[in-house]
Enzyme design. Structure first.
Site, PDB file in Angstrom:
ATOM      1  CG  ASP A 113      -2.018   1.009   1.139  1.00  0.00           C
ATOM      2  OD1 ASP A 113      -2.491   1.274   0.020  1.00  0.00           O
ATOM      3  OD2 ASP A 113      -2.424   1.545   2.187  1.00  0.00           O
ATOM      4  CG  ASP A 172      -5.854   0.382   3.511  1.00  0.00           C
ATOM      5  OD1 ASP A 172      -5.898  -0.693   4.121  1.00  0.00           O
ATOM      6  OD2 ASP A 172      -4.979   1.245   3.696  1.00  0.00           O
ATOM      7  CG  HIS A 205      -4.228  10.523   2.506  1.00  0.00           C
ATOM      8  ND1 HIS A 205      -5.267  10.414   3.411  1.00  0.00           N
ATOM      9  CD2 HIS A 205      -3.356   9.523   2.817  1.00  0.00           C
ATOM     10  CE1 HIS A 205      -5.030   9.386   4.226  1.00  0.00           C
ATOM     11  NE2 HIS A 205      -3.887   8.831   3.891  1.00  0.00           N
ATOM     12  CE1 TYR A 233      -0.131   8.588   4.330  1.00  0.00           C
ATOM     13  CE2 TYR A 233       2.122   9.387   4.242  1.00  0.00           C
ATOM     14  CZ  TYR A 233       0.876   9.371   4.842  1.00  0.00           C
ATOM     15  OH  TYR A 233       0.667  10.140   5.959  1.00  0.00           O
ATOM     16  CD  GLU A 242      -6.080   4.864   4.481  1.00  0.00           C
ATOM     17  OE1 GLU A 242      -5.326   4.264   3.690  1.00  0.00           O
ATOM     18  OE2 GLU A 242      -5.672   5.558   5.437  1.00  0.00           O
ATOM     19  CE1 TYR A 274       1.566   6.477  14.429  1.00  0.00           C
ATOM     20  CE2 TYR A 274       2.813   6.412  12.395  1.00  0.00           C
ATOM     21  CZ  TYR A 274       2.287   7.122  13.439  1.00  0.00           C
ATOM     22  OH  TYR A 274       2.478   8.470  13.505  1.00  0.00           O
TER      23      TYR A 274
END
Lengths: 401, 401
Positions: A111, A219, A118, A113, A185, A230
């Protein structure tokens, strides 16, 4: 007197699943094994029967995708020609009679970014004191991370609210329970048709030869689980419970008219990320929440292009395989009504929205989200991507585990 | 007069591949298709031939692993019995005559960060001004992230030095080129034999029923690429170029004598991570660099146990599959000579070591690293894990991409 064994399919040229789209998917009839089909108007057409080619007789697009770009061109041409003539009645099903399945076997899933809007919005939300919302690396490389392939489900699969650890900044200790900040997402996913060997990067210029097609991708994200877990190794359980893909893979070959220049990249990117003619995709997404469209994210605004993402993914020599899927990351445009995640749309929950008459920040049990998209097709038509639909159901194990 | 069609294999009870080990792997003879075998002393014994069971006649352990825990017990018992008798000569090969392959098809791969000593060392290296080397979440959950399954290679595969972006804190802009801080991480990998459905967490107490076996795992790491890319979504290209596994999967059933209590966990973990009898594994690793043993990391010191890692991985409802692999993260003990990564051993390159007469901080082209391990086996024996070997070769594409 016997019924005719062929039929002419009459589909308007401007249907979202018209002759210029012809996406690939996997369908089944009740009690029958899944096979590869294409969507044409309101029909699903069995490709093994239509073309007499057994590569389509199985439950996955992978064998066909692995045959490579020349075959993709040839088959698209053959399907287009065949659908302009009478077709075997045995190949034709009503879209309402079939069940759609995950269209390909997912190998590795990454994934990205890739939306500046965003990334900047999340930077402002998570690091409000920092005047620079983007991380220092963001404009130099398409930031991305690997996710869980096994959790990728087809549109229509219920999304079980995940349970996990969360801890607010002022909580003395983490607590365990169902996520209370469940989000979406809205993304696009890019399906790798032919892989590349270990040690052999795919150049940005060659990426198109490897990319088979595009799907809608949701997502689903548990923001509370993600926020606690994270640092420093990235998202894990905040994402790995489920991701939804649309059942129809729109071939990149159908998106020639959708190609647009990507936004100007400044500072200039390193040579391995540069393209003579940088191309993005002019795809308009739509996010529907409980029947109401709440956002229209424009894919054309994405900073990093699919070719750059694949080039970056492999520049260290990492191999790719048929069925690899890389997603764009949330598609958000510059305007509020173009934000592709609810954490942005409601500004971290501080600015609730009214959805179908009810106040919302994050997702409630029973809520349903549908992603849709269209893009310019040949001859002034528009190409449809179908939908990626998911309904949130209550956590099963949040209390007793 | 014909040669006997059976043979008695005479392997000392205290051989590292003795009767109490019996790991599973995939081997081939020149010009023949790969099949499943076990290692017994200096022999590789073909299991399809030995047991008359075609589940072992293919190139992967996955079909056998998918049969589940009861079958693993039954087959181990059958192999043990068969090897105590005369065995078909056709089943027996010299270990030196066979090629060993990746023993299973890797589904999803997750890398954890389960050593407190490793996490604290990296915290001190990367955040020297912070008095607390561990992140706030570290003692509450086993931090981990997904990695690239396609890059997992079997012992003996050359490791091509990866190229990528790096940027030191004082560099004006990132540069592209071969990594100049190529490192190892000495880990163990845990192979999931039977999966779990979406929405159905595996409890810590049930984890043993799902875990098939253990491999050595070298998570090669390009520290310069990793340092520049990893904020905020975690490691990607700094890791995804290659990871090496040992060819023999030691069954968890062979490691009953190796079970030890994990270190006391304080603060107390959440209930889903708690076990009535927390078990870790007393496995002694060894890191050999250009023929010289430079470190002996003790797996028994690991903070988070395999059962806790699997329970955490699935507590949000994420599904697992046969062939999932999760690795422990670098195994480092409290002493300097127990550190499982060179960034720790040389303290970020500031304290070079002498290896086979040469000064080293990170890996040079031509360097070879071998991981080995042993553990207590039944009857006072020791179980061997074989080796995970890799030699660094020069970057191929670092300049011209």
């Amino acid at each position: 007197m016997t019924a005719s064994t062929t039929v002419r399919l009459d589909v308007p040229i401007d249907d979202l699943f018209g002759i210029h789209n012809l996406p690939y998917g996997v369908y089944s009839l009740p009690g029958r094994a899944p096979r590869v089909g294409t969507r044409y108007g309101e029909y699903v057409v069995d490709l093994a029967t239509l073309l007499g080619d057994d590569v389509f007789a199985g439950p996955s697009l992978n064998p066909f995708m692995a045959q490579g770009h020349d075959r993709w061109v040839q088959v698209r041409s053959a399907v287009t020609a065949a659908l302009s003539e009478d077709v075997p009645r045995a190949a034709v099903h009503s879209a309402s009679d079939v069940t759609l399945h995950l269209p390909f076997d997912v190998a590795d899933y990454v994934d990205f970014y890739a939306s500046e809007h965003h990334a900047a919005n999340l930077g402002r939300l998570f690091r409000p004191d920092n005047p620079e919302p983007l991380m220092p690396n963001w404009k130099h490389l398409p930031v991305g991370y690997h996710g869980r392939s096994a959790s990728i489900v087809v549109s229509g699969t219920d999304i079980i609210r995940p349970a996990g650890q969360r801890k607010g900044p002022n909580d003395p200790a983490p607590v365990f329970g169902p996520s209370v900040r469940l989000d979406i997402e809205a993304e696009l996913g890019f399906v790798v048709g032919t892989g590349s060997a270990l040690g052999e990067p795919v150049s940005a210029g060659r990426a198109e030869k490897h990319l088979f097609g595009v799907v809608l991708f949701n997502d689903w994200s548990a923001r509370d689980i993600q926020a606690w877990e994270y640092v420093p190794l990235g998202p894990n359980l905040g994402k790995s419970f489920a991701s939804t893909v649309s059942p129809w893979v729109v071939p990149l070959l159908a998106l020639e008219e959708a190609k647009v220049r990507t936004p100007v990249q400044e500072p200039e990117v390193l040579p391995y990320l540069a393209l003579d003619e940088p191309w993005g995709l002019d795809i308009d997404l739509e996010v529907e929440w409980n029947g109401e469209v709440v956002s229209r994210p424009p894919y054309a605004a994405m900073y990093w292009s699919p070719a750059q993402m694949l080039a970056h993914l492999t520049v260290n020599g990492a191999p790719t395989r048929t069925g690899d899927l890389f997603a764009s990351g949330t598609v958000s445009g510059p305007a509020k009504e173009q934000r592709g995640a609810f954490i942005e749309l409601t500004w971290g929950g501080a600015e609730p929205v009214t959805v179908a008459g009810e106040r919302r920040t994050f997702l409630e049990d029973g809520d349903e989200v549908v992603l849709r998209a269209t893009a310019p097709g040949a001859g002034g038509t528009r190409i449809g991507f179908g939908e990626a639909r998911g309904r949130v159901v209550a956590a099963r194990h949040g209390r007793e585990v």
